[in-house]
Design a protein around this motif. Structure first.
Motif, short mmCIF file in Angstrom:
data_model
loop_
_atom_site.label_atom_id
_atom_site.label_comp_id
_atom_site.label_asym_id
_atom_site.label_seq_id
_atom_site.Cartn_x
_atom_site.Cartn_y
_atom_site.Cartn_z
N GLU A 98 1.08 -1.27 -0.11
CA GLU A 98 0.15 -0.08 -0.03
C GLU A 98 0.64 1.10 0.51
O GLU A 98 0.81 2.22 1.13
CB GLU A 98 -0.83 -0.17 1.38
N CYS A 99 1.72 1.42 -0.70
CA CYS A 99 2.37 2.34 -1.01
C CYS A 99 1.75 3.19 -2.71
O CYS A 99 1.81 2.49 -3.33
CB CYS A 99 3.98 1.71 -1.38
N ASN A 100 2.57 4.82 -2.36
CA ASN A 100 2.51 5.89 -3.45
C ASN A 100 2.88 5.67 -4.07
O ASN A 100 3.04 6.42 -5.06
CB ASN A 100 2.02 6.48 -2.80
N GLY A 101 4.09 4.58 -4.81
CA GLY A 101 5.48 4.99 -5.09
C GLY A 101 4.62 4.53 -6.62
O GLY A 101 3.99 3.49 -6.87
N ARG A 102 5.45 4.56 -8.52
CA ARG A 102 5.01 4.45 -9.50
C ARG A 102 6.02 3.02 -9.68
O ARG A 102 7.02 2.32 -8.73
CB ARG A 102 5.71 5.27 -9.54
N TRP A 103 5.83 2.85 -11.01
CA TRP A 103 6.56 1.34 -11.09
C TRP A 103 8.21 1.78 -11.64
O TRP A 103 8.47 2.88 -12.10
CB TRP A 103 5.69 0.46 -12.54
N GLN A 104 9.02 1.31 -11.75
CA GLN A 104 10.35 1.39 -11.90
C GLN A 104 10.89 0.88 -12.49
O GLN A 104 10.46 -0.92 -13.05
CB GLN A 104 11.10 1.32 -10.77
#
Length: 250
Positions: free
Chosen positions: A59-65
């Motif tokens: 549940e993190c607001n990060g994007r794909w990397q």
């Protein structure tokens, strides 16, 4: 007395705080560390780029990397080897491998435009599709991709009538079960088909001396559909005027 009281409180709380801190570090480090190896052999004048793409698994607001791995060109057959993470942590974000895009580069001359590529890919799945090769007891899944050169007459104004090539690689990929991927090896070898073929079928005629490009009723600067009887046109290759490919002269 106040100083002694504060010292006593710190003495009681410090071990607990230290334990909480160590537990947090342990939790942060618990996700990740899993890797697999992508390796194999490349023909002369080939290189490979692997682009691993990751999505957020919590549940993190990060994007794909993405993480990129690349080998260099070599004038002789050579090997490549990439160690690719299956998962890792970026701050509070848990990143999980979704797929690995493959870019197979080939060069057929020393000019910039005499380099091209084709695509492949490793698809990460929960369950292998029926018939897909699985990891053996040695932890290896092995495949061979075959790359073919397709030649044509360039349509670029700066080199119109010059031989240019496209690359097509079959079998440059695999399905990989994510639950079995850690510490495994994907061995993907690349070979070159010795027989080159025209990109446009029916526009070149194969003779005992090699391939000859046809011209037709329009007599354009490009190859045209072969007529009956066939008519041929000249072309350029490496600065030479030629009539047959790949030998140039008959």
């Amino acid at each position: 007395m106040k100083f002694l009281k504060n010292s006593y409180i710190r003495a009681i709380l410090w071990p607990g705080l230290l334990g909480i801190s160590l537990s947090a570090c342990s939790a942060l480090g618990s996700f990740g560390g899993e890797t697999f190896t992508l390796e194999g052999e490349l023909p002369a004048n080939f290189s490979l780029k692997a682009q691993a793409q990751y999505s957020v698994a919590n549940e993190c607001n990060g994007r794909w990397q993405a993480k990129t791995f690349q080998s260099n060109f070599d004038s002789a057959p050579h090997q490549y080897r990439f160690k690719i993470p299956v998962s890792y942590r970026d701050g509070l974000c848990e990143m999980k491998l979704g797929k690995v895009g493959l870019f197979i580069y080939g060069r057929y001359g020393d000019k910039d435009w005499q380099q091209t590529y084709d695509n492949g890919g490793l698809v990460i799945v929960d369950k292998l599709p029926e018939g897909a090769p699985a990891f053996g007891e040695d932890g290896v899944v092995a495949k061979t991709a075959v790359c073919s050169w397709w030649f044509q007459l360039s349509k670029a104004k700066s080199r119109r009538g010059e031989i240019s090539k496209l690359l097509s690689c079959k079998g440059a990929g695999a399905y990989l079960p994510v639950s079995e991927l850690d510490q495994k090896t994907v061995r993907l070898n690349f070979e070159v088909d010795k027989q080159e073929r025209p990109y446009l079928r029916g526009y070149w005629l194969k003779t005992q001396r090699g391939w000859k490009p046809c011209t037709g009723r329009w007599e354009t600067k490009f190859e045209e559909l072969c007529t009956e009887p066939p008519q041929f046109r000249a072309f350029r290759m490496s600065g030479r005027e030629c009539t047959v490919y790949p030998n140039c002269t008959e």
